[in-house]
Design a protein around this motif. Sequence first.
Motif, PDB file in Angstrom:
ATOM      1  N   ASN A  14     -62.740 -92.789-114.007  1.00  0.00           N
ATOM      2  CA  ASN A  14     -61.422 -93.067-114.579  1.00  0.00           C
ATOM      3  C   ASN A  14     -61.035 -92.054-115.650  1.00  0.00           C
ATOM      4  OD1 ASN A  14     -61.265 -95.427-112.968  1.00  0.00           O
ATOM      5  ND2 ASN A  14     -62.422 -96.570-114.513  1.00  0.00           N
ATOM      6  N   ASN A  15     -61.193 -90.772-115.328  1.00  0.00           N
ATOM      7  CA  ASN A  15     -60.812 -89.657-116.208  1.00  0.00           C
ATOM      8  C   ASN A  15     -61.719 -89.483-117.421  1.00  0.00           C
ATOM      9  OD1 ASN A  15     -57.657 -90.795-115.354  1.00  0.00           O
ATOM     10  ND2 ASN A  15     -58.314 -88.739-114.789  1.00  0.00           N
ATOM     11  N   THR A  16     -62.781 -90.281-117.504  1.00  0.00           N
ATOM     12  CA  THR A  16     -63.695 -90.204-118.648  1.00  0.00           C
ATOM     13  C   THR A  16     -65.056 -89.679-118.206  1.00  0.00           C
ATOM     14  OG1 THR A  16     -62.609 -92.048-119.780  1.00  0.00           O
ATOM     15  CG2 THR A  16     -64.860 -91.522-120.463  1.00  0.00           C
ATOM     16  N   ALA A  17     -65.568 -88.688-118.936  1.00  0.00           N
ATOM     17  CA  ALA A  17     -66.920 -88.193-118.697  1.00  0.00           C
ATOM     18  C   ALA A  17     -67.881 -88.926-119.626  1.00  0.00           C
ATOM     19  CB  ALA A  17     -66.992 -86.694-118.939  1.00  0.00           C
ATOM     20  N   THR A  44     -68.106 -76.948-118.581  1.00  0.00           N
ATOM     21  CA  THR A  44     -67.660 -77.483-117.293  1.00  0.00           C
ATOM     22  C   THR A  44     -66.566 -78.519-117.471  1.00  0.00           C
ATOM     23  OG1 THR A  44     -69.844 -77.104-116.310  1.00  0.00           O
ATOM     24  CG2 THR A  44     -68.415 -78.688-115.208  1.00  0.00           C
ATOM     25  N   LEU A  45     -66.728 -79.403-118.449  1.00  0.00           N
ATOM     26  CA  LEU A  45     -65.765 -80.480-118.646  1.00  0.00           C
ATOM     27  C   LEU A  45     -64.438 -79.977-119.191  1.00  0.00           C
ATOM     28  CD1 LEU A  45     -68.025 -83.339-120.046  1.00  0.00           C
ATOM     29  CD2 LEU A  45     -67.158 -83.027-117.726  1.00  0.00           C
ATOM     30  N   GLU A  46     -64.469 -78.944-120.008  1.00  0.00           N
ATOM     31  CA  GLU A  46     -63.214 -78.401-120.517  1.00  0.00           C
ATOM     32  C   GLU A  46     -62.351 -77.872-119.378  1.00  0.00           C
ATOM     33  OE1 GLU A  46     -61.465 -75.286-123.863  1.00  0.00           O
ATOM     34  OE2 GLU A  46     -63.607 -75.689-123.755  1.00  0.00           O
ATOM     35  N   VAL A  51     -60.874 -84.669-116.051  1.00  0.00           N
ATOM     36  CA  VAL A  51     -61.496 -85.278-117.235  1.00  0.00           C
ATOM     37  C   VAL A  51     -60.523 -85.204-118.400  1.00  0.00           C
ATOM     38  CG1 VAL A  51     -63.349 -85.079-118.944  1.00  0.00           C
ATOM     39  CG2 VAL A  51     -63.850 -84.794-116.505  1.00  0.00           C
ATOM     40  N   ARG A  52     -60.201 -86.374-118.966  1.00  0.00           N
ATOM     41  CA  ARG A  52     -59.273 -86.426-120.099  1.00  0.00           C
ATOM     42  C   ARG A  52     -59.957 -86.760-121.412  1.00  0.00           C
ATOM     43  NH1 ARG A  52     -53.716 -89.461-118.948  1.00  0.00           N
ATOM     44  NH2 ARG A  52     -53.352 -88.392-120.921  1.00  0.00           N
ATOM     45  N   GLY A  53     -61.202 -87.236-121.348  1.00  0.00           N
ATOM     46  CA  GLY A  53     -61.930 -87.585-122.561  1.00  0.00           C
ATOM     47  C   GLY A  53     -63.410 -87.731-122.270  1.00  0.00           C
ATOM     48  N   ILE A  54     -64.201 -87.803-123.342  1.00  0.00           N
ATOM     49  CA  ILE A  54     -65.662 -87.853-123.232  1.00  0.00           C
ATOM     50  C   ILE A  54     -66.207 -88.967-124.125  1.00  0.00           C
ATOM     51  CG2 ILE A  54     -67.821 -86.615-123.730  1.00  0.00           C
ATOM     52  CD1 ILE A  54     -66.320 -84.006-123.192  1.00  0.00           C
ATOM     53  N   GLN A 188     -73.863-104.059-129.996  1.00  0.00           N
ATOM     54  CA  GLN A 188     -74.399-103.109-129.021  1.00  0.00           C
ATOM     55  C   GLN A 188     -73.733-103.277-127.654  1.00  0.00           C
ATOM     56  OE1 GLN A 188     -76.005-100.062-128.818  1.00  0.00           O
ATOM     57  NE2 GLN A 188     -77.943-100.862-129.606  1.00  0.00           N
ATOM     58  N   LYS A 189     -73.524-104.534-127.240  1.00  0.00           N
ATOM     59  CA  LYS A 189     -72.966-104.758-125.902  1.00  0.00           C
ATOM     60  C   LYS A 189     -71.495-104.368-125.809  1.00  0.00           C
ATOM     61  CE  LYS A 189     -71.759-109.661-126.569  1.00  0.00           C
ATOM     62  NZ  LYS A 189     -71.983-111.038-126.067  1.00  0.00           N
ATOM     63  N   GLU A 190     -70.809-104.263-126.959  1.00  0.00           N
ATOM     64  CA  GLU A 190     -69.397-103.888-126.957  1.00  0.00           C
ATOM     65  C   GLU A 190     -69.174-102.402-127.231  1.00  0.00           C
ATOM     66  OE1 GLU A 190     -68.199-106.578-130.087  1.00  0.00           O
ATOM     67  OE2 GLU A 190     -67.145-107.836-128.636  1.00  0.00           O
ATOM     68  N   LEU A 191     -70.264-101.648-127.418  1.00  0.00           N
ATOM     69  CA  LEU A 191     -70.145-100.268-127.875  1.00  0.00           C
ATOM     70  C   LEU A 191     -69.369 -99.397-126.892  1.00  0.00           C
ATOM     71  CD1 LEU A 191     -70.929 -98.174-130.033  1.00  0.00           C
ATOM     72  CD2 LEU A 191     -73.065 -97.804-128.776  1.00  0.00           C
ATOM     73  N   ILE A 192     -69.808 -99.323-125.664  1.00  0.00           N
ATOM     74  CA  ILE A 192     -69.156 -98.441-124.695  1.00  0.00           C
ATOM     75  C   ILE A 192     -67.758 -98.950-124.353  1.00  0.00           C
ATOM     76  CG2 ILE A 192     -69.283 -97.451-122.382  1.00  0.00           C
ATOM     77  CD1 ILE A 192     -71.282 -96.284-124.379  1.00  0.00           C
ATOM     78  N   SER A 193     -67.600-100.255-124.208  1.00  0.00           N
ATOM     79  CA  SER A 193     -66.277-100.789-123.867  1.00  0.00           C
ATOM     80  C   SER A 193     -65.265-100.530-124.976  1.00  0.00           C
ATOM     81  CB  SER A 193     -66.359-102.286-123.558  1.00  0.00           C
ATOM     82  OG  SER A 193     -66.811-103.019-124.682  1.00  0.00           O
ATOM     83  N   THR A 194     -65.708-100.545-126.233  1.00  0.00           N
ATOM     84  CA  THR A 194     -64.806-100.216-127.338  1.00  0.00           C
ATOM     85  C   THR A 194     -64.349 -98.762-127.231  1.00  0.00           C
ATOM     86  OG1 THR A 194     -65.850-101.833-128.797  1.00  0.00           O
ATOM     87  CG2 THR A 194     -64.569-100.079-129.853  1.00  0.00           C
ATOM     88  N   CYS A 195     -65.277 -97.872-126.935  1.00  0.00           N
ATOM     89  CA  CYS A 195     -64.930 -96.456-126.749  1.00  0.00           C
ATOM     90  C   CYS A 195     -63.964 -96.292-125.575  1.00  0.00           C
ATOM     91  CB  CYS A 195     -66.186 -95.627-126.505  1.00  0.00           C
ATOM     92  SG  CYS A 195     -67.363 -95.625-127.879  1.00  0.00           S
ATOM     93  N   GLU A 196     -64.209 -97.022-124.508  1.00  0.00           N
ATOM     94  CA  GLU A 196     -63.334 -96.933-123.335  1.00  0.00           C
ATOM     95  C   GLU A 196     -61.917 -97.407-123.658  1.00  0.00           C
ATOM     96  OE1 GLU A 196     -66.641 -97.584-119.771  1.00  0.00           O
ATOM     97  OE2 GLU A 196     -65.687 -99.325-120.710  1.00  0.00           O
ATOM     98  N   ARG A 197     -61.811 -98.482-124.423  1.00  0.00           N
ATOM     99  CA  ARG A 197     -60.469 -98.976-124.789  1.00  0.00           C
ATOM    100  C   ARG A 197     -59.726 -97.966-125.666  1.00  0.00           C
ATOM    101  NH1 ARG A 197     -63.297-103.916-125.109  1.00  0.00           N
ATOM    102  NH2 ARG A 197     -63.514-103.753-127.376  1.00  0.00           N
ATOM    103  N   LEU A 198     -60.449 -97.317-126.564  1.00  0.00           N
ATOM    104  CA  LEU A 198     -59.818 -96.283-127.384  1.00  0.00           C
ATOM    105  C   LEU A 198     -59.275 -95.161-126.512  1.00  0.00           C
ATOM    106  CD1 LEU A 198     -62.254 -95.952-130.417  1.00  0.00           C
ATOM    107  CD2 LEU A 198     -59.804 -96.341-130.570  1.00  0.00           C
ATOM    108  N   LEU A 199     -60.079 -94.709-125.559  1.00  0.00           N
ATOM    109  CA  LEU A 199     -59.641 -93.625-124.692  1.00  0.00           C
ATOM    110  C   LEU A 199     -58.477 -94.060-123.799  1.00  0.00           C
ATOM    111  CD1 LEU A 199     -62.990 -91.918-123.616  1.00  0.00           C
ATOM    112  CD2 LEU A 199     -61.236 -91.044-125.165  1.00  0.00           C
ATOM    113  N   GLU A 200     -58.483 -95.308-123.334  1.00  0.00           N
ATOM    114  CA  GLU A 200     -57.371 -95.793-122.509  1.00  0.00           C
ATOM    115  C   GLU A 200     -56.056 -95.725-123.280  1.00  0.00           C
ATOM    116  OE1 GLU A 200     -58.644 -99.670-121.368  1.00  0.00           O
ATOM    117  OE2 GLU A 200     -60.195 -98.912-120.002  1.00  0.00           O
ATOM    118  N   ARG A 201     -56.097 -96.037-124.558  1.00  0.00           N
ATOM    119  CA  ARG A 201     -54.885 -95.916-125.383  1.00  0.00           C
ATOM    120  C   ARG A 201     -54.469 -94.459-125.528  1.00  0.00           C
ATOM    121  NH1 ARG A 201     -57.124 -98.823-130.461  1.00  0.00           N
ATOM    122  NH2 ARG A 201     -55.346 -97.842-131.485  1.00  0.00           N
ATOM    123  N   ILE A 202     -55.447 -93.574-125.718  1.00  0.00           N
ATOM    124  CA  ILE A 202     -55.153 -92.149-125.871  1.00  0.00           C
ATOM    125  C   ILE A 202     -54.590 -91.574-124.577  1.00  0.00           C
ATOM    126  CG2 ILE A 202     -56.216 -89.881-126.253  1.00  0.00           C
ATOM    127  CD1 ILE A 202     -58.188 -91.318-128.164  1.00  0.00           C
TER     128      ILE A 202
END
Length: 259
Positions: A14-17, A44-46, A51-54, A188-202
């Motif tokens: 989903n556009n995220t590396a 490579t990612l640049e 890829v829109r975010g990492i 800990q269980k919300e760590l990656i999903s929090t990052c994903e939500r931030l990127l979805e807004r961006i």
Amino acid sequence: MKKTPTYFLFDIKNNTAYITVNRPDKLNALNTLVLKELSEILITLEANEDVRGIILTGAGDKAFVAGADIKEFQEFSSDEAWQLSKSGQEEVMDNLYTFPKPVIAAINGFALGGGLELAMACHIRVASEEAKMGLPEVSLGIIPGYGGTQRLPQLVGRGKALEMIMTGDPIDARDALQWGLVNYVVSQKELISTCERLLERIYQRSNMAISAAIRAVNIGLMEPEKGYEEEMDAFANAFDTPDFQEGVAAFLEKRKPNF
């Protein structure tokens, strides 16, 4: 990626590396080979337009990156140490810091020494409640070598940065949040999903504008006398882009822009 990374887990969804330092038996410690491979991944990612975010994190639940691989230091001369610092800063830390796409550090445990410097080079930091962060290099008779003495004061101020560097003591996630070292603290269980939500807004915003904003902010921090000029130039140049036309049209038509 043309080849499977040796020291990293790597995926694009989903556009995220998703980049995961994968040396859990060494608490994901950095060495020259790890840094070289990360540099290649970033190049490579640049270039990858999909890829829109990492999201950058560490394997396991103990460490993001617990520091540099100290065993590698034992035989280094001062010239070799200087080259290590130079290549690490220029090829990885500076590349992350100036990366034209948003990079979020998901700090899932210890981020010490080079690990904290790696996290500080990212644009945004999200920490788990168990995370601990510090620059303990003075305990080894050295100082931070991957930009720690420069980026930590930018985030927490000179006084707190010097306290952390001179004592070498780590701080916990709540203190890191209070001092502005991290943006959020979550379970800990919300760590990656929090990052994903931030990127979805961006991702709802203009890629072009985001890249220009990253550059303007960075130049203002690194070369304050040039920051305002860079902002004015980027602001003006945006008026000639399709993203500006779409953004204004969407605003006037009361709809979401299609960037």
